[in-house]
Scaffold this motif. Structure first.
Motif, PDB file in Angstrom:
ATOM      1  N   MET A   1       0.828  -1.190   0.000  1.00  0.00           N
ATOM      2  CA  MET A   1       0.000   0.000   0.000  1.00  0.00           C
ATOM      3  C   MET A   1       0.867   1.246   0.000  1.00  0.00           C
ATOM      4  N   LYS A   2       0.623   2.164  -0.920  1.00  0.00           N
ATOM      5  CA  LYS A   2       1.267   3.463  -0.878  1.00  0.00           C
ATOM      6  C   LYS A   2       0.529   4.335   0.139  1.00  0.00           C
ATOM      7  N   LYS A   3       1.297   5.068   0.893  1.00  0.00           N
ATOM      8  CA  LYS A   3       0.707   5.951   1.887  1.00  0.00           C
ATOM      9  C   LYS A   3       0.137   7.184   1.200  1.00  0.00           C
ATOM     10  N   ILE A   4      -1.103   7.527   1.526  1.00  0.00           N
ATOM     11  CA  ILE A   4      -1.733   8.723   0.966  1.00  0.00           C
ATOM     12  C   ILE A   4      -1.786   9.776   2.061  1.00  0.00           C
ATOM     13  N   ASP A   5      -0.948  10.786   1.931  1.00  0.00           N
ATOM     14  CA  ASP A   5      -0.956  11.876   2.902  1.00  0.00           C
ATOM     15  C   ASP A   5      -0.329  13.106   2.261  1.00  0.00           C
ATOM     16  N   GLY A   6      -0.321  14.195   3.027  1.00  0.00           N
ATOM     17  CA  GLY A   6       0.247  15.439   2.526  1.00  0.00           C
ATOM     18  C   GLY A   6      -0.766  16.264   1.744  1.00  0.00           C
ATOM     19  N   ILE A   7      -0.292  16.994   0.763  1.00  0.00           N
ATOM     20  CA  ILE A   7      -1.139  17.877  -0.037  1.00  0.00           C
ATOM     21  C   ILE A   7      -1.606  17.114  -1.263  1.00  0.00           C
ATOM     22  N   VAL A   8      -2.927  16.956  -1.356  1.00  0.00           N
ATOM     23  CA  VAL A   8      -3.539  16.098  -2.388  1.00  0.00           C
ATOM     24  C   VAL A   8      -4.542  16.926  -3.186  1.00  0.00           C
ATOM     25  N   PRO A   9      -4.113  17.589  -4.259  1.00  0.00           N
ATOM     26  CA  PRO A   9      -5.047  18.412  -5.042  1.00  0.00           C
ATOM     27  C   PRO A   9      -6.214  17.613  -5.618  1.00  0.00           C
ATOM     28  N   VAL A  10      -7.382  18.243  -5.570  1.00  0.00           N
ATOM     29  CA  VAL A  10      -8.573  17.705  -6.240  1.00  0.00           C
ATOM     30  C   VAL A  10      -8.546  18.250  -7.662  1.00  0.00           C
TER      31      VAL A  10
ATOM     32  N   ASP B   1       1.813  18.449 -14.693  1.00  0.00           N
ATOM     33  CA  ASP B   1       3.183  18.920 -14.496  1.00  0.00           C
ATOM     34  C   ASP B   1       3.226  20.112 -13.536  1.00  0.00           C
ATOM     35  N   TRP B   2       2.217  20.985 -13.632  1.00  0.00           N
ATOM     36  CA  TRP B   2       2.156  22.147 -12.728  1.00  0.00           C
ATOM     37  C   TRP B   2       1.996  21.684 -11.283  1.00  0.00           C
ATOM     38  N   TYR B   3       1.058  20.767 -11.030  1.00  0.00           N
ATOM     39  CA  TYR B   3       0.889  20.244  -9.667  1.00  0.00           C
ATOM     40  C   TYR B   3       2.207  19.676  -9.142  1.00  0.00           C
ATOM     41  N   LEU B   4       2.857  18.854  -9.950  1.00  0.00           N
ATOM     42  CA  LEU B   4       4.087  18.203  -9.509  1.00  0.00           C
ATOM     43  C   LEU B   4       5.187  19.227  -9.245  1.00  0.00           C
ATOM     44  N   HIS B   5       5.231  20.268 -10.075  1.00  0.00           N
ATOM     45  CA  HIS B   5       6.237  21.320  -9.881  1.00  0.00           C
ATOM     46  C   HIS B   5       6.009  22.059  -8.561  1.00  0.00           C
ATOM     47  N   GLN B   6       4.768  22.138  -8.117  1.00  0.00           N
ATOM     48  CA  GLN B   6       4.452  22.812  -6.856  1.00  0.00           C
ATOM     49  C   GLN B   6       4.725  21.924  -5.644  1.00  0.00           C
ATOM     50  N   GLY B   7       5.143  20.683  -5.869  1.00  0.00           N
ATOM     51  CA  GLY B   7       5.561  19.819  -4.772  1.00  0.00           C
ATOM     52  C   GLY B   7       4.459  19.045  -4.091  1.00  0.00           C
ATOM     53  N   VAL B   8       3.361  18.755  -4.791  1.00  0.00           N
ATOM     54  CA  VAL B   8       2.254  18.032  -4.166  1.00  0.00           C
ATOM     55  C   VAL B   8       2.700  16.625  -3.784  1.00  0.00           C
ATOM     56  N   ASP B   9       1.982  16.028  -2.830  1.00  0.00           N
ATOM     57  CA  ASP B   9       2.342  14.705  -2.310  1.00  0.00           C
ATOM     58  C   ASP B   9       1.553  13.580  -2.955  1.00  0.00           C
ATOM     59  N   ALA B  10       0.423  13.888  -3.567  1.00  0.00           N
ATOM     60  CA  ALA B  10      -0.411  12.915  -4.277  1.00  0.00           C
ATOM     61  C   ALA B  10      -1.372  13.713  -5.144  1.00  0.00           C
TER      62      ALA B  10
ATOM     63  N   ARG C   1       5.662   9.172  -9.781  1.00  0.00           N
ATOM     64  CA  ARG C   1       6.331  10.197  -8.976  1.00  0.00           C
ATOM     65  C   ARG C   1       5.588  10.493  -7.688  1.00  0.00           C
ATOM     66  N   VAL C   2       4.274  10.442  -7.706  1.00  0.00           N
ATOM     67  CA  VAL C   2       3.452  10.544  -6.497  1.00  0.00           C
ATOM     68  C   VAL C   2       2.292   9.570  -6.659  1.00  0.00           C
ATOM     69  N   PRO C   3       1.629   9.183  -5.565  1.00  0.00           N
ATOM     70  CA  PRO C   3       0.453   8.341  -5.701  1.00  0.00           C
ATOM     71  C   PRO C   3      -0.689   9.085  -6.402  1.00  0.00           C
ATOM     72  N   VAL C   4      -1.476   8.352  -7.168  1.00  0.00           N
ATOM     73  CA  VAL C   4      -2.673   8.889  -7.817  1.00  0.00           C
ATOM     74  C   VAL C   4      -3.878   8.116  -7.302  1.00  0.00           C
ATOM     75  N   ILE C   5      -4.849   8.839  -6.759  1.00  0.00           N
ATOM     76  CA  ILE C   5      -6.100   8.235  -6.332  1.00  0.00           C
ATOM     77  C   ILE C   5      -7.222   8.792  -7.209  1.00  0.00           C
ATOM     78  N   ALA C   6      -8.324   8.062  -7.306  1.00  0.00           N
ATOM     79  CA  ALA C   6      -9.429   8.513  -8.156  1.00  0.00           C
ATOM     80  C   ALA C   6     -10.726   7.914  -7.643  1.00  0.00           C
ATOM     81  N   SER C   7     -11.828   8.581  -7.979  1.00  0.00           N
ATOM     82  CA  SER C   7     -13.153   8.118  -7.588  1.00  0.00           C
ATOM     83  C   SER C   7     -13.973   7.767  -8.822  1.00  0.00           C
ATOM     84  N   GLY C   8     -14.658   8.750  -9.389  1.00  0.00           N
ATOM     85  CA  GLY C   8     -15.563   8.459 -10.496  1.00  0.00           C
ATOM     86  C   GLY C   8     -16.803   7.728 -10.047  1.00  0.00           C
TER      87      GLY C   8
END
Length: 307
Positions: free
Chosen positions: A1-10, A31-40, A72-79
């Motif tokens: 399991m990858k840990k999901i924590d930190g800043i997670v943009p919707v 790429d913009w999100y990743l450049h800003q240092g998001v965690d997931a 590079r970071v975890p990706v979560i999704a709903s739908g």
């Protein structure tokens, strides 16, 4: 399991003027999100306009984000947008095959008639039986079509199942966040607050990050607040006040106002929304100036936190 924590943009979903998903624009947004240092990243959520995307679009969107992020970071999704159980199973099983790191269940669809705990657990158990046991799950108290907060008993049931790794908390209530953090302390489930007004005190109370809509404007400022704020308490409190006040702009035509913000940044070209067709700059007097002030304030605090 990858840990999901930190800043997670919707995540937003950029569209072309022909009302199709703008994949080059989406690539630049990732790429913009990743450049800003998001965690997931939280792809295919309410901010993504998931209620206005076909199942095919939802799955293609998630798959594209996973491929662009490339681990590079975890990706979560709903739908998760349906009420009928057979439709829920269909859409969630399809989303489970996109390569995401966690599949997020929307709490109101687990109890669409708001009947209470028995109905919630019954639907949840049916979905747990139908979904891959090895795939981590999340929970999202999505406000649409109605905000269905978890009871303490329901949260404990989910946390103790061992299947859930994150709850996007939409209680907007610091005592609730604090209580929930303590309740799940010995489980894999992280509580991540989504309300900007309590973002910093919730972090201090144990919220494992932030996943509110203004991660689409300045996620790097929330990142600093979460990861470094406790070492600079005066600046952290000053920044938290700015973030809270800026986030009030959500009521002025979000997510379209966020798309206008990204148009101005050059991330993508169109502000077309399926969920909001208003000309929000005309409807909400002063919005254009507020967006400029948010950008100016963001740049101001970017400089302050890097000194």
């Amino acid at each position: 399991m990858k840990k999901i924590d930190g800043i997670v943009p919707v995540m937003l979903t950029p569209f072309t003027e022909q009302n199709e998903i703008d994949y080059p624009g989406l690539a630049r947004l990732v790429d913009w999100y990743l450049h800003q240092g998001v965690d997931a990243l939280f792809a295919v959520c309410q901010s993504s306009e998931m209620q206005f995307l076909s199942l095919k679009e939802r799955c293609e969107l998630a798959r594209f984000v996973v491929q662009r992020v490339n681990g590079r970071v975890p990706v979560i999704a709903s739908g998760h947008i349906s009420d009928a159980l057979d439709k829920q199973i269909e859409e969630l099983q399809a989303m489970a095959q996109t390569g995401i790191d966690a599949l997020v269940l929307v709490t109101n669809h687990l109890d669409p008639q708001n009947r209470g705990q028995t109905a919630f657990i019954s639907t949840l158990d049916a979905l747990l039986a139908a979904l891959p046991a090895e795939l981590p799950l999340g929970l999202y108290e999505c406000p649409a079509p109605y905000r269905r907060l978890l009871s303490d008993e329901e949260l404990s049931y989910c946390a103790n199942s061992g299947r859930f790794v994150v709850l996007k908390d939409v209680s907007c209530d610091l005592p609730t966040v604090t209580r929930r953090v303590k309740m799940v302390a010995d489980t894999p489930l992280n509580i991540i607050n989504a309300n900007a007004a309590i973002a910093y005190p919730a972090m201090l109370a144990g919220s494992k990050g932030f996943s509110g809509v203004f991660t689409n404007f300045h996620p790097e400022l929330y990142h600093w607040l979460y990861h470094h704020g406790s070492q600079h308490p005066e600046l952290a409190q000053e920044l938290a006040t700015f973030l809270s006040l800026a986030a009030v702009t959500e009521t002025l035509g979000y997510p379209k106002n966020a798309k206008i913000y990204h148009q101005r940044l050059g991330t993508f070209g169109s502000d077309l929304c399926r969920v909001n067709k208003d000309n929000v700059l005309e409807k909400f007097w002063g919005l254009s100036v507020l967006l400029e002030q948010i950008q100016t304030g963001t740049e101001f605090y970017q400089k302050k936190i890097t000194k």
